[in-house]
Design an enzyme around this catalytic site. Sequence first.
Site, mmCIF file in Angstrom:
data_model
loop_
_atom_site.group_PDB
_atom_site.id
_atom_site.type_symbol
_atom_site.label_atom_id
_atom_site.label_comp_id
_atom_site.label_asym_id
_atom_site.label_seq_id
_atom_site.Cartn_x
_atom_site.Cartn_y
_atom_site.Cartn_z
ATOM 1 C CB THR A 127 52.197 38.994 44.809
ATOM 2 O OG1 THR A 127 53.175 39.804 44.457
ATOM 3 C CG2 THR A 127 53.055 38.018 45.931
ATOM 4 C CD GLU A 128 52.190 39.027 38.921
ATOM 5 O OE1 GLU A 128 53.399 39.088 38.378
ATOM 6 O OE2 GLU A 128 51.955 38.148 39.797
ATOM 7 C CG LEU A 129 44.891 37.059 40.531
ATOM 8 C CD1 LEU A 129 45.865 37.124 39.516
ATOM 9 C CD2 LEU A 129 44.239 35.941 40.951
#
Length: 251
Positions: A127-129
Site C-alpha cells: 500500500t506504499e503508493l
Amino acid sequence: MFETAAHGPITVLTMRHGKANALDIEFCEALAARFADLRASDTRAVVLTGQGRMFCAGVDLKRLSDGGADYIRAFLPALHKLYDAVFFHPKPVIAAINGHAIAGGAILATCADRRIMAERTGRIGVTELLVGLPFPALAFEIMRFAVPPRYLPEFTLSGATYDTDEAMERGWIDETSEPQELLEDAIAVAREMAEVSPPAFAQTKKQLRAAVRERMAASGAATDKTVTDLWCAPEAQTRIGAYVARVLAKK
C-alpha cells in the site's frame, strides 16, 4: 521482539513486536541479526511467522511521522539490511502468514522461498503508493523476482490488498492452510526443503537470485538516493502525518 523455537533442524521465528509487528529501526536490526546468526548455525530451515491475526503491518509510520527526515535516513538502510538478510539467506525460508501482511510486511513475506497463508485471517498487499511513498530499490526487486510479471503493475501501482483466495489466484502466495494447521504445514514444508543438500540448495538459491544482485549493483544506490529524497520531502511528510492521523482517528 521475537521468539525462537527449535523443531528438530527447523527454527521457528515468531515476531512479537507490539500489536502489529511494525517495522522500525530496532526491529529491523534485531531480526536481520537473528537471520545472520541462523546463517552460521546448524539450523537447516527457518519458518517466519507472526502473532494472532497479524504477520506484519509494514513500516511504523508513526515513528516516521514523529522522527521526520532524520529518522527516515537512518531507517531505510535498516529496512534494506533486513530484506537483504532474509531474501539472500542461504537456507530455506518459509513465511507462515498467519494474518495481515501489509506494505513492508508483504515484502518481508515475499522474501521467503515459500509463502503459506492462513485462510480467512488477513489480507496481503503493498500500500506504499497510497501513502505517497515509492519503493526502495531492494523491496521493488524482491517483488519483481517473486510475483508473476503480469500482476506486478497491479500490485505496485494500485495499493490493493487481497484476501487469501485472491492472493493465491494472483501468485502473492504459494499455498493456503487452515489457521490451526498453518504452523504445522509450514514446518512440514521446511522439513521437506531441508532434506536437500545444504550446499546445493544455497548455490541454486544464489543463482536464482543473481539477477536481483546484479540490478542492485547497477542501479540500486541511485534508486535509493531518489527514494530517500522522496520519502523525506515535505509533501511526503505531510501525507504520512495525515495517514497516521486517519488511522489513529479510526481507533
